[in-house]
Every structure is written in C-alpha cells, then in structure tokens.
Scaffold this active site. Structure first.
Site, PDB file in Angstrom:
ATOM      1  CG  ASP A  63       5.075 -12.936   4.528  1.00 32.55           C
ATOM      2  OD1 ASP A  63       4.513 -12.183   3.955  1.00 32.55           O
ATOM      3  OD2 ASP A  63       5.667 -12.844   5.801  1.00 32.55           O
TER       4      ASP A  63
ATOM      5  CD  GLU B  74       6.097 -10.577   0.312  1.00 34.39           C
ATOM      6  OE1 GLU B  74       5.223  -9.901   0.164  1.00 34.39           O
ATOM      7  OE2 GLU B  74       6.293 -11.312   1.441  1.00 34.39           O
TER       8      GLU B  74
END
Length: 705
Positions: free
Chosen positions: A342, A378
């Site tokens: 993330d 990401e």
C-alpha cells in the site's frame, strides 16, 4: 518466577517448548518492564535488565502459548524533542505474533490529557488497550507446496476476508467473515471455477478501529490502519484470539494452496494506527518515537505522506529490520506467496523525495526469501512527487493506474484516447520496457476496493458517500465514470442494457490485455455500493459481496473470458510486441497489426484523430517470440480484436491479408460469454456490424493462413 538473561534475537516473544524469550528494541528507554497479564486484570512486571545494542531481553521458563503480555517503558516524555515515553501506557510488542482484545477509546490510551497535547497523561491504559500474545509456532503443514504460479498464468482476485464471505449462503453462520471461511469448499470452488490463481487479501495485519469512526458508529472496515505487522487480525478468527488466529490463518493458506491458489497480502508498511501528534500511544510511539516515525522540523509533529497522520522512518535501520523481518515471517512461517504494498512510494522516501534506489529496495533485492515471492507496488502516495507508476525497480510489478484511467476513458467516450489505449492493451511498454521489465510488470485493473465497483462505474457520474459522515467530501471526485444516461438505479431498459454491455466491455478488455489481470471481489456479480466510492468505514451489507442464489449472466461471461485468456498464450505474452515479423517463426505477418474499422492499417493521422473511438488489432499466434519452458516454439491461434467505443453502430471490415476464415468467439453485445466452436464464421473482407460500445473477437486457427 525464574528470569534468565535470554537472547537479543529474534525480537518479539519466541516460545521454544519450555518457555519464552522476550526481546524488544528501544533506544529511548531508561528501563523496560515486561508485563504478564492475567485474566483477573492483574499483571506481573518483570524488568528486562539485559541489553544488547538497545535490545532489552529475558527468557522466562514456563511461559506458555496463550500468555498475554505488554511492555511498560520508562524514560523521557518531552514532545518538543520528539520523546514520548510514558510508563502509564501498556504497549504492544511490535513483533507480537498475535494480539488479543480491542481498544476501549478514552483518554486512558492517549499519552497526553485531552486539550493539553504537550503534557503527560498518567492514566493507566492497560484495562483499555489490546495485548500481545505468546504464540505456539508449531503447525502441521503436511505436504503444503506453494503454487508458484508464473505471472503470465496469474489471474488476481482482490478480496476482503469478511466482505467476500459474510453473505455466502453455503457458509455456516459461525464461519462467515473469517479466515476459516476462505478455506470453505464453497469459496474455493467459486475461485477455481472463475479461473482465479491468486487471492489478494485486503489487510489482515492486526489493525485498529479509529477513535473517530467508533464515535460515529462506524468501523475501519478496509483495515489500512496497522498496529501489528506480524499478527493476523483477530476479529477475522472464528477459533479465538489467544493465538488461534494464527492457526486458522495457516489452515486457510494450506487449503487455498491445495486448490492451486496463491495468497497475496495487501500490506501497510508506510504508517501505523498511532496517527499524528494527537493520536493514541499504543506501541511504537511509546517505545521509541524518533526511531520509528518521520518527524517534522518541529519534532512535536509528524511528516505525513500517507494521509493518515504519520509515516514510518524508512531510513531507520530498526524500521527496515521490522519490515524485512515481518515480510520473511509471513513467507516462511505463514506460507504466503507475495505482497501488495500500500502507498509504496512512501517506502521509497529515504529522505524527502521518492528514491527508487532507497535502502528498502536494496534490502528486498538482496533478500533470498522476500525477493523470490510476488512483489506488487501501489506506486503512489499523497506526498509531493508521489505518483511513480512505471518507476519501481525491475524486481517489482505495479498496479497500473494509467491502465485503469485509460480503459475507463475509452469506454466513456473521451477524445484522443486510442493511442494510449493501444499502449495499455499491449502491456504499457512506455512504462516498463526501458528498465528491462516486461508486460507482466503491469497489474491491470479497472476497479479495486478503492473507488466505484464495476456496476457503479457504469451507473453513477457522482459519488454518494453521505453514509461515511463527511458530507460527501471524502473519496475521489474524478472517477472517469459514466452512468449511461441515468444516475443511479433506474428501470429504463435501454440504459440497463447499455450498462450490462459496458460491464462486459470492461471485463473483456481486461482479459484481452497483455499484463496481469486483477478482478475486484463481487464485480463478477455486478456488486453495488450504491455509488459509495470510499466504503472504507462501511462494515455492512453495503460493502459485503451479495452472492446470487442462481446463475448470473455477468459471472458466466467473466468466467468464460478468464478461461479464454488462460487457454491462449497470445493474450499473456512474456515479451513486448515487436511490430514486425518474428524471425524463426515461418510467418511473414507481423506479430501485431492495427486497423481502422474499414480494414486499412492505422496511420499517424488515424491515431491522433480527436473523435475516433474504434479500431481493430491483429494478434499473430504464430509470431510469439518467447520460447516455452524447454525452448520450444509457442504457437497459438490468431485473434482479431474489434473495439467499437463510439456511441454509434459501425461496420468493421475483416482485413484481407491476415487470414482467410475466422470465427466469432466474443461479442459483448450478447450476454453470453465465448463458447468455442459456436460462433458465426466470417471470411476475409467480410463486413461485421458492431453495435455502439461493444467488442467483437474473431479467432483463426494457427494453421489457417
């Protein structure tokens, strides 16, 4: 109680069959007490007197799995110097393998009195906070083997443990929403029939329900609020939270592996649940604030490139060790197959700017365990210069946000999208080829947990996030969505037919694109969130997957498209197209060719035309340049992909020099998916009518030139 010196490594609580070794790092502490917690609310404190390189440690004979514990750290509380040590706060072990209980929010879990953030708060947090648990590391993995699915065979399914399983009618009530539910035959059967090879789980590291959300009657449903990087989240366990969550998670991984499905974890190593200077003191802040967090010039405050209040200090050797130890633990002890990071750009912020050569990437590259699993970035954060799609090191793959944006723009009718669409369809060579990566570096997706579902993408122009309690200010406002002529729910049959076709267009485009496809859970059922594009706090039927009791047309279409892709290597090439004939293949045709709807090869003028929304692309199955596993030539059928993203019906001419006879295998104007051998036959030079906003795919056998 006997207290032996113990060892400084490994960090955390390590049970060896006779007792437990405890080790914790803190450079800020004057002294540290290990607190053994009892069910009557009392605690036994043991001072950790041994210290090696700021790691305090002790071995306690007879301390068994299931024992709850925490740390009390004594030292300076001086926020103006970045020091926030407070012995009144019972702290979680950063290396805890399991965490029990939940937080009862109140002033007790904060290091300062409400209203006076620079003063020290001496209220005891122990009765109000979570506790670490000693875990039994032994587990019978049997003959578990990682599937080790290569990227060109991978189909990723992003899912939430609770959201995926909470409403499945075949699951017993006591299993719904848990790790055990993932191992249930009904869930595994759905994934295998769909053609999924990798289950990417939204955060399962122990996370915290934010104080603000709890007061609003909401929950941190998504889980991007980690407090324990080694511990499986305890509320997803049906067996208990005194270490049983570890066994249950391992059992789920073992069952998924037996079905040939990899397990990828969405991990949040960029920040913790302690938030900014007004956040609670739960673990890292009270142990050694300045060693774990990136502090601002005024050390009372935190630098925040994550939008959550804090960022971990990626140039700290202790933070890097924590992350690498955590990654190795999940691979070696929990048998997971990869990670999706993330806000991964934050991990590259060694100083202020994003640095693709930062220490974190060096460590991953050199690690013999972590470097061998799937690593997905990401590739952005919310800090300056944080959008880094295409800029991660060669070992990494990336969520391709440009793919998502371009495909959405094409099907909603944005001008001047054809050229970029061609690049995204063929693996985004403009992003990945220059650093030695291949099309498989691109994780292609149209939707994910963050944003509209597939159904809502074609049903709403505007987000509807009022239920989140922020006056609809939260969530992305520029969604590149199109409601097909009516906002939200409608009975208009024409609009509903167009929406159904658009959903098939997105699924077909995703499965026909080079790279690695990723589906978002429930999109195969046209799951809706009622226009809420930021359901992070909606732990309810709004965000859970509604499983249809009977057959579902979109599910059938999705399943057929996934299997078409899996059956044909021409859709999952390991090298970029050359745009010319491939030597040694005995085929004079180029490996790829682009045509206007009239059947003429595309010119530069065609690519730049403002309002052109249609083209055909020829994929030559006889000109696949990469060899098979034993060096053999890979031959496949050839395909002609016809995309009509325009708002009107168009005639497409089958090119005359690329095959004599073709068969229609996909037509998104129809609800049915591809059924081999059943489509209409067409000849070179024939004209096909494609209704507005539709895809048709023609197939030509390898030997039929």
């Amino acid at each position: 109680m006997q207290v032996w010196p113990g060892e400084a490594y490994p960090l955390g609580a390590t049970y060896d069959g006779a007792g437990t070794n405890f080790a914790v790092f803190s450079e800020a502490a004057d002294r540290i007490e290990l607190c053994l917690l009892h069910d009557d609310g009392s605690e036994t404190a043991v001072e950790l007197r041994e210290s090696d390189a700021f790691v305090r440690h002790a071995y306690l004979p007879g301390i068994m799995p299931g024992q709850r514990y925490g740390f009390r750290v004594h030292g300076p509380y001086a926020p103006e110097r970045g020091q926030r040590v407070n012995s009144a706060k019972l702290l979680l072990d950063p290396y805890a393998r399991a965490i029990s209980g939940s937080i009862t929010w109140g002033e007790e879990v904060y290091g300062y009195p409400f209203g006076s953030p620079d003063k020290r708060n001496d209220l005891d947090s122990a009765p109000h906070t979570m506790t670490s648990v000693v875990v039994n590391p032994y587990f019978d993995w049997g003959d578990d083997r990682r599937p080790r699915t290569e990227y060109h065979h991978t189909v990723i399914y992003e899912a939430h443990v609770k959201g995926l399983t909470m409403q499945h009618p075949a699951l017993p009530d006591e299993l719904r929403g848990t790790y055990a539910a993932l191992a249930h035959p009904a869930i595994i059967e759905h994934l295998t029939e769909l053609g999924v090879t990798a289950l990417e789980l939204m955060p399962v590291h122990q996370f915290v329900n934010d104080h603000r959300l709890v007061e609003m009657g909401l929950n941190n449903y998504w889980g991007y609020n980690t407090i324990g990087f080694f511990a499986p989240h305890n509320t997803y366990a049906s067996w208990g939270d005194r270490g049983q969550q570890v066994l249950e998670f391992k059992s789920a991984v073992r069952a998924l592996h037996e079905a040939g499905i990899e397990v990828i974890l969405d991990v949040v190593y960029n920040h913790t649940a302690e938030g900014n200077h007004l956040g609670p003191t739960l673990s890292f802040r009270g142990l050694d604030n300045a060693s774990y967090y990136r502090l601002a010039d005024d050390p009372r405050y935190y630098m925040d490139t994550t939008g959550t209040g804090n960022s971990l200090l990626m140039r700290s050797p202790h933070v890097l060790q924590l992350i690498m130890d955590s990654l190795r633990y999940w691979v070696t002890e929990m048998h997971v197959d990869g990670f999706r990071f993330d806000l991964a750009a934050t991990l590259a912020r060694q100083f202020h700017e994003v640095d693709r050569l930062s220490s974190f990437f060096d460590l991953v590259q050199q690690d013999p365990v972590v470097s061998q699993v799937k690593l997905i970035a990401e590739p952005w954060d919310v800090g300056e210069g944080g959008y880094q799609v295409g800029n991660f090191p060669p070992l990494w793959t990336e969520w391709n946000g440009k793919y998502r944006d371009t495909v959405r723009d094409l099907w909603r009718g944005e001008p001047r999208t054809l050229a970029e669409f061609a690049s995204r369809l063929t693996g985004s060579s403009d992003l990945y080829q220059d650093d030695g990566r291949r099309p498989l570096a691109s994780i292609n997706f149209v939707t994910c947990h963050d944003g509209f579902t597939l159904n809502d993408l074609v049903s709403y122009n505007n987000k509807r996030n009022q239920a989140n309690g922020e006056d609809n200010r939260d969530g992305e406002s520029h969604n590149r969505s199109w409601n097909c002529g009516a906002e939200g729910e409608t009975d208009d049959e024409t609009v509903l037919a167009l929406r159904a076709r658009q959903k098939r267009n997105f699924i077909a485009t995703l499965m026909l694109s080079q790279g690695v496809p990723m589906l978002s859970h429930g999109d195969e059922f046209a799951r809706t969130q009622g226009g809420n594009n930021n359901a992070y706090c909606q732990d309810s039927e709004l965000a859970w997957v509604p499983w249809p009791e009977d057959g579902d047309e979109l599910l059938d279409f999705t399943r057929a498209m996934v299997w078409l892709r899996r059956d044909h290597p021409v859709f999952r090439r390991r090298r970029f197209f050359h745009g010319r004939p491939v030597q040694g293949t005995h085929d004079e045709l180029s490996d790829i060719a682009w045509f206007t709807p009239s059947g003429a090869e595309m010119t530069q003028q065609d690519w730049g035309a403002t309002q052109t929304h249609a083209l055909s692309v020829f994929l030559n199955g006889n000109a696949i340049s990469e060899p098979g596993p034993r060096g053999e030539h890979i031959a496949d059928d050839s395909f002609l992909l016809m995309f009509n993203a325009s708002p009107r019906t168009l005639e497409f001419v089958v090119p005359v020099d690329h095959g004599r006879q073709w068969q229609v295998v996909v037509d998104t104007a129809l609800p049915e998916g591809p059924v081999p051998g059943t489509g209409a036959k067409v000849q070179a030079g024939d004209r096909l009518t494609l209704v507005d906003r539709s895809v048709t795919v023609l197939q030509r056998p390898a030997q039929d030139l």
